[in-house]
Design a protein around this motif. Structure first.
Motif, mmCIF file in Angstrom:
data_model
loop_
_atom_site.group_PDB
_atom_site.id
_atom_site.type_symbol
_atom_site.label_atom_id
_atom_site.label_comp_id
_atom_site.label_asym_id
_atom_site.label_seq_id
_atom_site.Cartn_x
_atom_site.Cartn_y
_atom_site.Cartn_z
ATOM 1 N N LEU A 113 -42.135 -23.937 33.615
ATOM 2 C CA LEU A 113 -43.014 -25.367 33.724
ATOM 3 C C LEU A 113 -43.749 -25.496 35.385
ATOM 4 C CD1 LEU A 113 -40.491 -27.496 31.979
ATOM 5 C CD2 LEU A 113 -43.109 -27.391 31.124
ATOM 6 N N ASP A 114 -44.786 -25.825 35.365
ATOM 7 C CA ASP A 114 -44.956 -26.791 36.448
ATOM 8 C C ASP A 114 -44.774 -28.170 36.882
ATOM 9 O OD1 ASP A 114 -46.455 -24.277 37.852
ATOM 10 O OD2 ASP A 114 -48.005 -24.354 36.206
ATOM 11 N N SER A 115 -45.154 -28.813 36.045
ATOM 12 C CA SER A 115 -45.097 -29.914 35.767
ATOM 13 C C SER A 115 -44.320 -30.868 34.713
ATOM 14 C CB SER A 115 -45.648 -30.856 36.456
ATOM 15 O OG SER A 115 -45.661 -32.330 36.583
ATOM 16 N N ILE A 116 -43.534 -31.930 34.485
ATOM 17 C CA ILE A 116 -43.005 -33.150 34.480
ATOM 18 C C ILE A 116 -43.637 -34.259 34.031
ATOM 19 C CG2 ILE A 116 -40.944 -33.831 32.854
ATOM 20 C CD1 ILE A 116 -39.367 -31.271 34.327
ATOM 21 N N LEU A 117 -44.125 -34.753 32.573
ATOM 22 C CA LEU A 117 -44.969 -36.196 32.503
ATOM 23 C C LEU A 117 -43.858 -37.084 31.973
ATOM 24 C CD1 LEU A 117 -47.145 -33.779 33.003
ATOM 25 C CD2 LEU A 117 -48.205 -35.552 32.887
ATOM 26 N N PHE A 118 -43.387 -38.323 31.624
ATOM 27 C CA PHE A 118 -42.416 -39.319 31.286
ATOM 28 C C PHE A 118 -43.330 -40.669 31.506
ATOM 29 C CE2 PHE A 118 -41.628 -38.305 36.042
ATOM 30 C CZ PHE A 118 -41.353 -39.179 35.980
ATOM 31 N N SER A 142 -43.772 -30.932 23.628
ATOM 32 C CA SER A 142 -44.531 -29.401 23.498
ATOM 33 C C SER A 142 -44.773 -28.559 24.731
ATOM 34 C CB SER A 142 -45.299 -29.290 22.549
ATOM 35 O OG SER A 142 -46.806 -29.972 22.287
ATOM 36 N N VAL A 143 -44.784 -27.592 25.232
ATOM 37 C CA VAL A 143 -45.404 -27.209 26.496
ATOM 38 C C VAL A 143 -46.775 -27.424 26.200
ATOM 39 C CG1 VAL A 143 -45.288 -25.699 28.404
ATOM 40 C CG2 VAL A 143 -43.042 -26.038 27.112
ATOM 41 N N GLU A 144 -47.854 -27.663 26.991
ATOM 42 C CA GLU A 144 -48.592 -27.277 27.578
ATOM 43 C C GLU A 144 -49.420 -26.154 28.546
ATOM 44 O OE1 GLU A 144 -51.305 -28.798 25.415
ATOM 45 O OE2 GLU A 144 -50.780 -31.038 24.815
ATOM 46 N N SER A 145 -49.559 -25.438 28.181
ATOM 47 C CA SER A 145 -50.217 -24.122 29.365
ATOM 48 C C SER A 145 -51.425 -24.482 29.556
ATOM 49 C CB SER A 145 -50.463 -23.068 28.592
ATOM 50 O OG SER A 145 -51.496 -22.885 27.539
ATOM 51 N N ASP A 146 -52.165 -25.721 29.276
ATOM 52 C CA ASP A 146 -52.967 -26.266 29.980
ATOM 53 C C ASP A 146 -53.271 -27.458 30.206
ATOM 54 O OD1 ASP A 146 -55.937 -27.037 31.337
ATOM 55 O OD2 ASP A 146 -56.925 -25.426 30.086
ATOM 56 N N SER A 147 -53.117 -28.496 30.736
ATOM 57 C CA SER A 147 -52.451 -28.708 31.600
ATOM 58 C C SER A 147 -54.026 -30.268 31.194
ATOM 59 C CB SER A 147 -52.134 -29.903 33.049
ATOM 60 O OG SER A 147 -53.009 -28.998 33.943
ATOM 61 N N SER A 148 -55.298 -29.463 31.503
ATOM 62 C CA SER A 148 -56.449 -30.031 31.446
ATOM 63 C C SER A 148 -56.398 -30.538 29.786
ATOM 64 C CB SER A 148 -57.423 -28.867 32.002
ATOM 65 O OG SER A 148 -57.731 -28.492 31.134
ATOM 66 N N ASP A 149 -55.861 -30.118 28.446
ATOM 67 C CA ASP A 149 -56.115 -30.488 27.747
ATOM 68 C C ASP A 149 -55.439 -31.063 26.693
ATOM 69 O OD1 ASP A 149 -57.237 -27.817 27.019
ATOM 70 O OD2 ASP A 149 -55.573 -26.449 26.046
ATOM 71 N N TYR A 150 -54.215 -31.519 27.821
ATOM 72 C CA TYR A 150 -53.287 -32.674 27.584
ATOM 73 C C TYR A 150 -54.024 -33.903 27.986
ATOM 74 C CZ TYR A 150 -50.358 -36.191 28.166
ATOM 75 O OH TYR A 150 -49.682 -38.013 28.035
ATOM 76 N N LEU A 203 -45.079 -29.872 30.610
ATOM 77 C CA LEU A 203 -44.011 -30.656 29.332
ATOM 78 C C LEU A 203 -44.211 -32.464 29.624
ATOM 79 C CD1 LEU A 203 -41.823 -29.878 27.128
ATOM 80 C CD2 LEU A 203 -40.220 -30.147 28.693
ATOM 81 N N VAL A 204 -44.571 -32.894 28.638
ATOM 82 C CA VAL A 204 -44.382 -34.131 28.502
ATOM 83 C C VAL A 204 -43.090 -34.774 27.612
ATOM 84 C CG1 VAL A 204 -45.744 -35.806 27.440
ATOM 85 C CG2 VAL A 204 -46.988 -34.326 28.544
ATOM 86 N N ILE A 205 -42.596 -35.480 27.571
ATOM 87 C CA ILE A 205 -41.554 -36.345 27.612
ATOM 88 C C ILE A 205 -41.379 -37.984 26.875
ATOM 89 C CG2 ILE A 205 -39.658 -34.073 28.169
ATOM 90 C CD1 ILE A 205 -38.785 -36.196 30.403
ATOM 91 N N ASN A 206 -40.965 -37.960 25.637
ATOM 92 C CA ASN A 206 -40.640 -39.322 25.037
ATOM 93 C C ASN A 206 -39.398 -40.192 26.277
ATOM 94 O OD1 ASN A 206 -41.237 -41.735 24.069
ATOM 95 N ND2 ASN A 206 -40.383 -40.577 22.228
ATOM 96 N N GLU A 207 -39.241 -39.914 27.653
ATOM 97 C CA GLU A 207 -38.045 -40.928 28.715
ATOM 98 C C GLU A 207 -38.829 -41.375 29.373
ATOM 99 O OE1 GLU A 207 -35.163 -38.133 29.662
ATOM 100 O OE2 GLU A 207 -35.613 -36.214 27.976
ATOM 101 N N THR A 208 -38.160 -42.888 29.002
ATOM 102 C CA THR A 208 -38.250 -43.779 29.885
ATOM 103 C C THR A 208 -37.468 -43.635 31.120
ATOM 104 O OG1 THR A 208 -39.399 -45.263 28.717
ATOM 105 C CG2 THR A 208 -39.504 -46.206 30.478
ATOM 106 N N LEU A 209 -38.295 -43.221 32.361
ATOM 107 C CA LEU A 209 -37.082 -42.829 33.287
ATOM 108 C C LEU A 209 -37.523 -43.375 35.258
ATOM 109 C CD1 LEU A 209 -37.077 -39.042 33.098
ATOM 110 C CD2 LEU A 209 -35.324 -40.513 32.475
ATOM 111 N N PHE A 210 -38.875 -44.119 34.270
ATOM 112 C CA PHE A 210 -38.706 -44.652 35.918
ATOM 113 C C PHE A 210 -39.699 -46.301 35.056
ATOM 114 C CE2 PHE A 210 -43.055 -46.490 38.164
ATOM 115 C CZ PHE A 210 -42.324 -46.538 39.619
#
Length: 324
Positions: A113-118, A142-150, A203-210
């Motif tokens: 993983l390079d980055s986590i988005l939340f 789900s792990v996205e192998s190319d963040s530009s797709d997300y 990795l995009v996660i369904n967590e509210t952390l901020f």
């Protein structure tokens, strides 16, 4: 060795909120982190509050500079960060207690993983502020192998937002990428450069952390609209200058997003001069239009202001490129 986070915190005249913000970092249940506090020329008690933490806690580092803006402060923090991943935190907001432990678990479990988005939520103690942006993503877990797709998917489903407080990224990708100095809304440039040009594994996660504090005088609600508009113009110019040939759909939609934000800023500024109530109404209209993509209504409103005719031409050209 345990995974280490570098938390970069620009500080400017936030004496009423800073202690609460830094306390939320101190309460993290994952302890391997450093906090880099960059005082950007504060004239209130912010310096003393920063020093009270850096003098007491060895993982809090204090740096001082003349007022040069948030971008320069963040860049300074990037250069001296020693962690495995970097997180950008605003000095008036709150991080949930389990944020770092959640990230650490996922980075350790998925070394590629390079980055986590939340997600994030907003809060305010000021009932007069009528500004409530949404920071909720889709396409979770789900792990996205190319963040530009997300990024493309988020632009298409209206869940695109650029706040650096809503992602954490491995340091090797951040060290080579600096924020544009001398402008507001620098995140509009940084986010696509990081996640579209670099094509990270995310990795995009369904967590509210901020939790983002909405207050008068912040970057998002501050009244210097001329500076904000000039910044958006520079952002649009840079995005256009760097547009690849042939242009990709994701790049065109990012420019379109920046143009929309500039249009909103122009409209709000025009209304603000004469009527505060109309400004609030207009904000609600623009947020609704942004969600619904009602182009006919939006263009009808836009044509009321002469300065926006050029931007409509840009948007039409962008649409032509998309369907080319």
């Amino acid at each position: 060795m345990a995974f280490k986070f570098s938390i970069i915190v620009p500080v400017y005249n936030v004496e009423n909120y800073l202690d609460e913000a830094l306390s939320s970092l101190l309460r993290q249940d994952y302890k391997n982190f450093e906090v880099i506090l960059i005082n950007d020329g504060s004239t209130d008690r912010s310096k003393g509050i920063c020093l009270s933490y850096s003098n007491k806690y060895s993982n809090f580092l204090y740096i001082e500079q003349e007022n040069q803006g948030q971008s320069v402060a963040r860049n300074k923090g990037i250069k001296i960060a020693t962690g495995d991943a970097i997180y950008f935190f605003d000095s008036d907001d709150i991080l949930t207690t389990d944020a770092l432990s959640s990230w650490a678990e996922k980075f350790i479990k998925n070394p590629e993983l390079d980055s986590i988005l939340f997600n994030a939520k907003t809060f305010s103690e000021d009932s007069k502020i009528d500004f409530n942006p949404v920071y909720e993503r889709k396409h979770y877990n789900s792990v996205e192998s190319d963040s530009s797709d997300y990024i493309l998917k988020s632009l298409l489903d209206n869940t695109y937002f650029v706040s650096p407080c809503c992602y954490v990224t491995k340091v090797k990708h951040i060290k080579s990428l600096m924020f544009e100095a001398g402008i507001k809304h620098e995140d509009e440039l940084y986010y696509p450069k990081l996640f579209v040009q670099k094509k990270l594994k995310i990795l995009v996660i369904n967590e509210t952390l901020f939790h983002r504090r909405v207050r008068a005088g912040s970057t998002m609600t501050g009244g210097n609209y001329q500076v904000r508009q000039l910044s958006y113009l520079k952002i649009i110019k840079i995005l256009l200058d760097e547009l690849q040939q042939p242009p990709r759909r994701v790049d065109i939609l990012i420019i379109n997003h920046a143009v929309d934000n500039y249009i909103s800023s122009l409209l709000i500024n025009k209304i603000l001069i004469t009527n505060i109530k109309k400004r609030k109404t207009l904000i609600k209209i623009m947020l609704t239009l942004k969600r619904k993509k009602s182009l006919k209504i939006k263009q009808a409103i836009l044509t009321l202001i002469p300065e926006i005719k050029t931007l409509i031409k840009i948007k039409n050209k962008l649409r032509h490129l998309i369907h080319k």
